[in-house]
Write a protein that holds these residues in place. Structure first.
Motif, mmCIF file in Angstrom:
data_model
loop_
_atom_site.group_PDB
_atom_site.id
_atom_site.type_symbol
_atom_site.label_atom_id
_atom_site.label_comp_id
_atom_site.label_asym_id
_atom_site.label_seq_id
_atom_site.Cartn_x
_atom_site.Cartn_y
_atom_site.Cartn_z
ATOM 1 N N LEU A 71 0.817 -1.213 0.000
ATOM 2 C CA LEU A 71 0.000 0.000 0.000
ATOM 3 C C LEU A 71 0.848 1.259 0.000
ATOM 4 O O LEU A 71 0.436 2.305 -0.513
ATOM 5 N N MET A 72 2.039 1.169 0.586
ATOM 6 C CA MET A 72 2.933 2.337 0.647
ATOM 7 C C MET A 72 3.822 2.440 -0.580
ATOM 8 O O MET A 72 4.760 3.231 -0.592
ATOM 9 N N GLY A 73 3.550 1.647 -1.575
ATOM 10 C CA GLY A 73 4.308 1.766 -2.818
ATOM 11 C C GLY A 73 5.356 0.701 -3.013
ATOM 12 O O GLY A 73 6.153 0.785 -3.938
ATOM 13 N N GLY A 74 5.388 -0.290 -2.150
ATOM 14 C CA GLY A 74 6.344 -1.383 -2.301
ATOM 15 C C GLY A 74 5.984 -2.250 -3.499
ATOM 16 O O GLY A 74 4.903 -2.140 -4.086
ATOM 17 N N ASP A 75 6.897 -3.131 -3.858
ATOM 18 C CA ASP A 75 6.679 -3.968 -5.029
ATOM 19 C C ASP A 75 6.803 -5.443 -4.676
ATOM 20 O O ASP A 75 7.476 -6.200 -5.360
ATOM 21 N N LEU A 76 6.155 -5.847 -3.578
ATOM 22 C CA LEU A 76 6.157 -7.257 -3.215
ATOM 23 C C LEU A 76 5.136 -7.993 -4.074
ATOM 24 O O LEU A 76 4.082 -7.460 -4.385
ATOM 25 N N PRO A 77 5.427 -9.237 -4.457
ATOM 26 C CA PRO A 77 4.496 -9.958 -5.340
ATOM 27 C C PRO A 77 3.162 -10.236 -4.656
ATOM 28 O O PRO A 77 3.100 -10.527 -3.472
ATOM 29 N N THR A 78 2.087 -10.120 -5.423
ATOM 30 C CA THR A 78 0.748 -10.395 -4.900
ATOM 31 C C THR A 78 0.009 -11.445 -5.725
ATOM 32 O O THR A 78 -1.097 -11.822 -5.365
ATOM 33 N N SER A 79 0.592 -11.885 -6.827
ATOM 34 C CA SER A 79 -0.063 -12.928 -7.609
ATOM 35 C C SER A 79 1.010 -13.844 -8.178
ATOM 36 O O SER A 79 2.133 -13.402 -8.427
ATOM 37 N N PRO A 80 0.742 -15.080 -8.349
ATOM 38 C CA PRO A 80 -0.483 -15.791 -7.993
ATOM 39 C C PRO A 80 -0.643 -15.858 -6.472
ATOM 40 O O PRO A 80 0.329 -15.885 -5.725
ATOM 41 N N ALA A 81 -1.886 -15.911 -6.039
ATOM 42 C CA ALA A 81 -2.203 -15.802 -4.618
ATOM 43 C C ALA A 81 -1.606 -16.948 -3.803
ATOM 44 O O ALA A 81 -1.133 -16.731 -2.688
ATOM 45 N N PHE A 82 -1.622 -18.156 -4.330
ATOM 46 C CA PHE A 82 -1.105 -19.306 -3.579
ATOM 47 C C PHE A 82 0.396 -19.170 -3.322
ATOM 48 O O PHE A 82 0.868 -19.409 -2.215
ATOM 49 N N GLU A 83 1.137 -18.756 -4.343
ATOM 50 C CA GLU A 83 2.584 -18.575 -4.180
ATOM 51 C C GLU A 83 2.888 -17.452 -3.201
ATOM 52 O O GLU A 83 3.825 -17.540 -2.409
ATOM 53 N N THR A 84 2.092 -16.392 -3.249
ATOM 54 C CA THR A 84 2.280 -15.289 -2.310
ATOM 55 C C THR A 84 2.032 -15.752 -0.886
ATOM 56 O O THR A 84 2.790 -15.418 0.030
ATOM 57 N N THR A 85 0.988 -16.537 -0.694
ATOM 58 C CA THR A 85 0.688 -17.060 0.643
ATOM 59 C C THR A 85 1.809 -17.964 1.135
ATOM 60 O O THR A 85 2.176 -17.925 2.319
ATOM 61 N N LEU A 86 2.383 -18.777 0.254
ATOM 62 C CA LEU A 86 3.503 -19.630 0.642
ATOM 63 C C LEU A 86 4.720 -18.801 1.033
ATOM 64 O O LEU A 86 5.416 -19.134 1.995
ATOM 65 N N LYS A 87 4.981 -17.726 0.305
ATOM 66 C CA LYS A 87 6.100 -16.850 0.655
ATOM 67 C C LYS A 87 5.863 -16.187 2.002
ATOM 68 O O LYS A 87 6.775 -16.080 2.826
ATOM 69 N N GLN A 88 4.634 -15.735 2.248
ATOM 70 C CA GLN A 88 4.308 -15.124 3.528
ATOM 71 C C GLN A 88 4.442 -16.143 4.658
ATOM 72 O O GLN A 88 4.951 -15.820 5.735
ATOM 73 N N ALA A 89 4.004 -17.364 4.418
ATOM 74 C CA ALA A 89 4.132 -18.414 5.429
ATOM 75 C C ALA A 89 5.603 -18.727 5.701
ATOM 76 O O ALA A 89 5.992 -18.976 6.845
ATOM 77 N N GLY A 90 6.415 -18.694 4.668
ATOM 78 C CA GLY A 90 7.846 -18.922 4.845
ATOM 79 C C GLY A 90 8.492 -17.855 5.710
ATOM 80 O O GLY A 90 9.286 -18.159 6.602
ATOM 81 N N VAL A 91 8.134 -16.605 5.457
ATOM 82 C CA VAL A 91 8.663 -15.510 6.276
ATOM 83 C C VAL A 91 8.190 -15.657 7.720
ATOM 84 O O VAL A 91 8.960 -15.478 8.662
ATOM 85 N N ALA A 92 6.921 -16.027 7.902
ATOM 86 C CA ALA A 92 6.381 -16.220 9.255
ATOM 87 C C ALA A 92 7.090 -17.374 9.956
ATOM 88 O O ALA A 92 7.380 -17.280 11.161
ATOM 89 N N CYS A 93 7.396 -18.444 9.232
ATOM 90 C CA CYS A 93 8.110 -19.573 9.832
ATOM 91 C C CYS A 93 9.519 -19.174 10.252
ATOM 92 O O CYS A 93 9.998 -19.580 11.318
ATOM 93 N N ILE A 94 10.175 -18.377 9.444
ATOM 94 C CA ILE A 94 11.519 -17.907 9.791
ATOM 95 C C ILE A 94 11.465 -17.045 11.049
ATOM 96 O O ILE A 94 12.304 -17.184 11.952
ATOM 97 N N LEU A 95 10.480 -16.166 11.142
ATOM 98 C CA LEU A 95 10.342 -15.333 12.337
ATOM 99 C C LEU A 95 10.024 -16.178 13.570
ATOM 100 O O LEU A 95 10.577 -15.954 14.651
ATOM 101 N N SER A 96 9.143 -17.160 13.429
ATOM 102 C CA SER A 96 8.796 -18.028 14.552
ATOM 103 C C SER A 96 9.997 -18.860 14.985
ATOM 104 O O SER A 96 10.224 -19.061 16.183
ATOM 105 N N PHE A 97 10.776 -19.335 14.039
ATOM 106 C CA PHE A 97 11.994 -20.064 14.375
ATOM 107 C C PHE A 97 12.966 -19.153 15.113
ATOM 108 O O PHE A 97 13.617 -19.571 16.071
ATOM 109 N N GLY A 98 13.051 -17.904 14.679
ATOM 110 C CA GLY A 98 13.910 -16.933 15.365
ATOM 111 C C GLY A 98 13.473 -16.695 16.799
ATOM 112 O O GLY A 98 14.303 -16.568 17.703
ATOM 113 N N ILE A 99 12.177 -16.660 17.034
ATOM 114 C CA ILE A 99 11.661 -16.481 18.391
ATOM 115 C C ILE A 99 12.030 -17.675 19.256
ATOM 116 O O ILE A 99 12.505 -17.529 20.391
#
Length: 120
Positions: A71-99
């Motif tokens: 929304l602030m003008g970044g260029d993160l991928p948003t399609s296809p939706a399934f691949e985007t969700t997998l990338k978001q889940a991957g980032v969340a898993c990395i953060l959870s592992f870090g915690i």
């Protein structure tokens, strides 16, 4: 077909009523002993609990952050939706592992400090 499904459903609902009853005095619960499991197993279980527990927080935060960046003008991928969700889940898993890893490191440091105090 409907009669068959109705019969199966009725049998499944009545099955718990036909279960064998046990005498409550014969079944006893024994709590785990203090040395029953090695220390690494306790630490691994704590890490697993922290990982999956924090995943419930990190995943929605990653999705909100991902959308906020776009929304602030970044260029993160948003399609296809399934691949985007997998990338978001991957980032969340990395953060959870870090915690979980940070918790383990903090625990080790505290344990080393306690051992050092006891040696003096």
């Amino acid at each position: 077909m409907k009669r068959f499904l109705a019969t199966v459903l009725i049998l499944l609902l009545l099955l718990p009523l036909a279960a064998a009853e046990t005498d409550s005095t014969t079944v006893t619960y024994e709590p785990y002993q203090s040395g029953e499991f090695p220390q690494w197993a306790y630490e691994l279980r704590r890490g697993e609990t922290l990982f999956f527990g924090s995943l419930a927080i990190t995943f929605p935060m990653v999705v909100l952050g991902w959308n906020g960046i776009n929304l602030m003008g970044g260029d993160l991928p948003t399609s296809p939706a399934f691949e985007t969700t997998l990338k978001q889940a991957g980032v969340a898993c990395i953060l959870s592992f870090g915690i979980a890893l940070a918790d383990w490191i903090i625990g080790e440091v505290q344990e080393n400090r306690q051992n050092a105090k006891q040696n003096y």
